[in-house]
Design a protein around this motif. Structure first.
Motif, PDB file in Angstrom:
ATOM      1  N   ARG A 206       0.833  -1.205   0.000  1.00 46.95           N
ATOM      2  CA  ARG A 206       0.000   0.000   0.000  1.00 46.95           C
ATOM      3  C   ARG A 206       0.871   1.260   0.000  1.00 46.95           C
ATOM      4  NH1 ARG A 206      -4.108  -1.989   4.748  1.00 46.95           N
ATOM      5  NH2 ARG A 206      -4.723  -3.942   3.711  1.00 46.95           N
ATOM      6  N   LEU A 207       1.397   1.574  -1.153  1.00 46.20           N
ATOM      7  CA  LEU A 207       2.208   2.777  -1.329  1.00 46.20           C
ATOM      8  C   LEU A 207       1.785   3.438  -2.628  1.00 46.20           C
ATOM      9  CD1 LEU A 207       4.474   4.726  -0.600  1.00 46.20           C
ATOM     10  CD2 LEU A 207       6.081   3.176  -1.770  1.00 46.20           C
ATOM     11  N   VAL A 258       3.505   3.518 -10.410  1.00 42.03           N
ATOM     12  CA  VAL A 258       3.340   4.898  -9.952  1.00 42.03           C
ATOM     13  C   VAL A 258       2.270   5.529 -10.845  1.00 42.03           C
ATOM     14  CG1 VAL A 258       5.662   5.122  -9.032  1.00 42.03           C
ATOM     15  CG2 VAL A 258       5.230   5.697 -11.422  1.00 42.03           C
ATOM     16  N   PHE A 259       1.783   6.702 -10.459  1.00 42.46           N
ATOM     17  CA  PHE A 259       0.585   7.223 -11.114  1.00 42.46           C
ATOM     18  C   PHE A 259       0.756   8.666 -11.580  1.00 42.46           C
ATOM     19  CE2 PHE A 259      -0.583   3.795  -8.347  1.00 42.46           C
ATOM     20  CZ  PHE A 259      -1.535   3.079  -9.069  1.00 42.46           C
ATOM     21  N   VAL A 260       0.281   8.927 -12.786  1.00 38.36           N
ATOM     22  CA  VAL A 260       0.187  10.289 -13.297  1.00 38.36           C
ATOM     23  C   VAL A 260      -1.197  10.822 -12.961  1.00 38.36           C
ATOM     24  CG1 VAL A 260       1.855   9.931 -15.146  1.00 38.36           C
ATOM     25  CG2 VAL A 260      -0.568   9.470 -15.571  1.00 38.36           C
ATOM     26  N   GLU A 261      -1.369  12.135 -13.096  1.00 39.63           N
ATOM     27  CA  GLU A 261      -2.632  12.775 -12.759  1.00 39.63           C
ATOM     28  C   GLU A 261      -3.171  13.531 -13.964  1.00 39.63           C
ATOM     29  OE1 GLU A 261      -1.913  15.183  -9.264  1.00 39.63           O
ATOM     30  OE2 GLU A 261      -0.391  13.765  -8.595  1.00 39.63           O
ATOM     31  N   SER A 262      -4.482  13.617 -14.053  1.00 35.63           N
ATOM     32  CA  SER A 262      -5.119  14.203 -15.227  1.00 35.63           C
ATOM     33  C   SER A 262      -4.846  15.701 -15.368  1.00 35.63           C
ATOM     34  CB  SER A 262      -6.629  13.975 -15.170  1.00 35.63           C
ATOM     35  OG  SER A 262      -7.211  14.649 -14.065  1.00 35.63           O
ATOM     36  N   SER A 263      -4.533  16.370 -14.264  1.00 35.46           N
ATOM     37  CA  SER A 263      -4.389  17.834 -14.307  1.00 35.46           C
ATOM     38  C   SER A 263      -2.950  18.300 -14.103  1.00 35.46           C
ATOM     39  CB  SER A 263      -5.287  18.473 -13.234  1.00 35.46           C
ATOM     40  OG  SER A 263      -5.000  17.946 -11.956  1.00 35.46           O
ATOM     41  N   THR A 264      -1.981  17.381 -14.113  1.00 37.38           N
ATOM     42  CA  THR A 264      -0.589  17.770 -13.918  1.00 37.38           C
ATOM     43  C   THR A 264       0.299  17.122 -14.973  1.00 37.38           C
ATOM     44  OG1 THR A 264      -0.147  15.931 -12.409  1.00 37.38           O
ATOM     45  CG2 THR A 264      -0.895  17.987 -11.419  1.00 37.38           C
ATOM     46  N   ASP A 287      -3.031   3.508 -14.280  1.00 39.17           N
ATOM     47  CA  ASP A 287      -4.057   4.310 -14.942  1.00 39.17           C
ATOM     48  C   ASP A 287      -4.080   5.721 -14.340  1.00 39.17           C
ATOM     49  OD1 ASP A 287      -4.761   2.203 -16.536  1.00 39.17           O
ATOM     50  OD2 ASP A 287      -6.477   1.590 -15.320  1.00 39.17           O
ATOM     51  N   GLU A 288      -4.417   6.682 -15.160  1.00 43.54           N
ATOM     52  CA  GLU A 288      -4.426   8.091 -14.755  1.00 43.54           C
ATOM     53  C   GLU A 288      -5.380   8.324 -13.584  1.00 43.54           C
ATOM     54  OE1 GLU A 288      -4.354  11.864 -17.578  1.00 43.54           O
ATOM     55  OE2 GLU A 288      -6.387  11.039 -17.451  1.00 43.54           O
ATOM     56  N   LEU A 289      -4.912   9.105 -12.612  1.00 44.70           N
ATOM     57  CA  LEU A 289      -5.743   9.461 -11.463  1.00 44.70           C
ATOM     58  C   LEU A 289      -6.311  10.857 -11.632  1.00 44.70           C
ATOM     59  CD1 LEU A 289      -3.578   8.201  -8.447  1.00 44.70           C
ATOM     60  CD2 LEU A 289      -5.376   6.969  -9.699  1.00 44.70           C
ATOM     61  N   TYR A 290      -7.489  11.059 -11.073  1.00 46.35           N
ATOM     62  CA  TYR A 290      -8.119  12.376 -11.060  1.00 46.35           C
ATOM     63  C   TYR A 290      -7.847  12.987  -9.692  1.00 46.35           C
ATOM     64  CZ  TYR A 290     -10.386  10.385 -15.141  1.00 46.35           C
ATOM     65  OH  TYR A 290     -10.626   9.791 -16.361  1.00 46.35           O
ATOM     66  N   SER A 291      -6.846  13.850  -9.646  1.00 42.20           N
ATOM     67  CA  SER A 291      -6.427  14.403  -8.360  1.00 42.20           C
ATOM     68  C   SER A 291      -7.097  15.729  -8.058  1.00 42.20           C
ATOM     69  CB  SER A 291      -4.905  14.567  -8.325  1.00 42.20           C
ATOM     70  OG  SER A 291      -4.477  15.409  -9.387  1.00 42.20           O
ATOM     71  N   VAL A 316      -5.996   0.114  -7.014  1.00 41.36           N
ATOM     72  CA  VAL A 316      -6.015  -1.304  -6.668  1.00 41.36           C
ATOM     73  C   VAL A 316      -5.401  -2.133  -7.789  1.00 41.36           C
ATOM     74  CG1 VAL A 316      -7.517  -3.290  -6.239  1.00 41.36           C
ATOM     75  CG2 VAL A 316      -7.972  -1.111  -5.091  1.00 41.36           C
ATOM     76  N   GLU A 317      -5.783  -1.855  -9.030  1.00 37.78           N
ATOM     77  CA  GLU A 317      -5.242  -2.611 -10.157  1.00 37.78           C
ATOM     78  C   GLU A 317      -3.731  -2.424 -10.262  1.00 37.78           C
ATOM     79  OE1 GLU A 317      -5.567  -2.964 -15.030  1.00 37.78           O
ATOM     80  OE2 GLU A 317      -6.932  -1.652 -13.943  1.00 37.78           O
ATOM     81  N   GLY A 318      -3.266  -1.191 -10.092  1.00 38.79           N
ATOM     82  CA  GLY A 318      -1.838  -0.921 -10.222  1.00 38.79           C
ATOM     83  C   GLY A 318      -1.000  -1.538  -9.128  1.00 38.79           C
ATOM     84  N   LEU A 319      -1.477  -1.456  -7.885  1.00 39.32           N
ATOM     85  CA  LEU A 319      -0.663  -1.910  -6.759  1.00 39.32           C
ATOM     86  C   LEU A 319      -0.801  -3.405  -6.488  1.00 39.32           C
ATOM     87  CD1 LEU A 319      -1.015   1.073  -4.273  1.00 39.32           C
ATOM     88  CD2 LEU A 319       0.736   0.642  -6.007  1.00 39.32           C
TER      89      LEU A 319
END
Length: 324
Positions: A206-207, A258-264, A287-291, A316-319
């Motif tokens: 869980r990171l 690791v995760f990218v974000e939709s607005s950055t 998958d892209e996160l909505y931060s 969940v899918e990524g980790l």
């Protein structure tokens, strides 16, 4: 968090706001509070999509709601445009997140608040010094504004917004309160879903590593460690020694994604992946996160509840990839 910078365009907007709004009084001030005097529907302008979605669930058919910021827009960097003034001119009441999320819009909101109700959803939390508010260790007096990533906390903000709207429009107060109660029951179920989903990830995995530190409330509420490559504002400068530390953690713990974000920008995340590869550990982009913003229509993340579910599914899918 850096202080907001005022450009020539910002000054023009403020000047226009003074002139345009001065002649427009859609509500009347009674006993120190604004009251709606129209026949409806109420015209509500919100800063972010999250705030607009909350107000839509509260107001229902009694309001026309517009958001200044659309999908993929970074609220930390958003500047008020002259075209926004028409929306603000026509608004009966304005709602925003608060806690400096919309830092570059703050001056316009403050000036507008002299003539019509302008409501921060975080207002009650901030006024009451709510202990659930998070603050970065290096920024005394500044709170993390990303409240919506804790569903219970956001539900409390929804309740506050409903009370403020009910005060502004007493004729429909019962409807606003009933709508808010029903929506908050839905959010309570969502909160349980999120807890169960995160608990399905093995504790050692869980990171959550993201482009900036937007998931602090999510971390505290749902028991998952988070690391942002930048601070709570996307305006924060990148710290490459911090990037080295994150790389070491990912390699040591064999974190799969690791995760990218939709607005950055994904630049720092991509650099981190390259450095992990050079250290012999392959990390993929989840998958892209909505931060900071919700998703576009048709994405499944165009509502608040859809955004939360999309984020949780991606995490969940990524980790859990390491189990496959």
């Amino acid at each position: 968090m850096p202080t907001s910078r005022i450009s020539i365009a910002d000054c023009l907007c403020l000047a226009l706001l003074s002139g345009v709004v001065a002649g427009c009084q859609p509500s009347a001030e009674q006993g120190g509070q604004f009251r709606f005097e129209g026949n409806g529907p109420i015209k509500i302008v919100c800063t972010t999509q999250q705030v607009a979605d909350a107000l839509q669930n509260i107001a229902g058919q009694h309001a026309q709601i517009e958001a200044l910021m659309g999908p993929g827009v970074d609220p930390h960097l958003y500047r008020t445009k002259p075209s926004d003034l028409l929306k603000l001119q026509d608004a009966d009441i304005v709602f925003y997140n608060g806690l400096h999320l919309e830092g570059r819009v703050a001056d316009a909101l403050e000036q507008l608040g002299q003539r019509k109700p302008v409501v921060p959803l975080a207002g009650k939390l901030e006024e009451g010094h709510d202990p659930r508010l998070l603050s970065p260790t290096d920024a005394s007096g500044v709170h993390d504004p990303h409240l919506w990533h804790d569903v219970q906390l956001w539900s409390d903000c929804v309740g506050y917004a409903a009370e403020r709207l009910a005060e502004f429009d007493p004729a429909r107060a019962n409807d606003y309160r009933a709508n808010a109660e029903a929506y908050r029951a839905e959010l309570a179920e969502l909160d349980g879903e999120v807890r169960a989903a995160i608990e399905s990830i093995p504790a050692e995995g869980r990171l959550l590593v993201t482009a900036h530190d937007a998931f602090g409330y999510f971390s505290k509420a749902y028991g998952i460690e988070t690391i942002g490559l930048k601070g709570i504002s996307t305006e924060d400068e990148a710290d490459f020694s911090h990037l080295d530390h994150v790389r070491e953690v990912l390699v040591e713990r064999e974190v799969p994604a690791v995760f990218v974000e939709s607005s950055t920008s994904p630049r720092l995340v991509n650099k981190l992946i390259e450095e992990c590869a050079a250290s012999g550990h392959e990390v993929r982009v989840g998958d892209e996160l909505y931060s900071d913003a919700m998703g576009p229509a048709g994405s499944g993340a165009e509502t608040y509840t859809g955004m939360i579910r999309a984020n949780v599914a991606a995490i969940v899918e990524g980790l859990k990839e390491a189990e496959k």
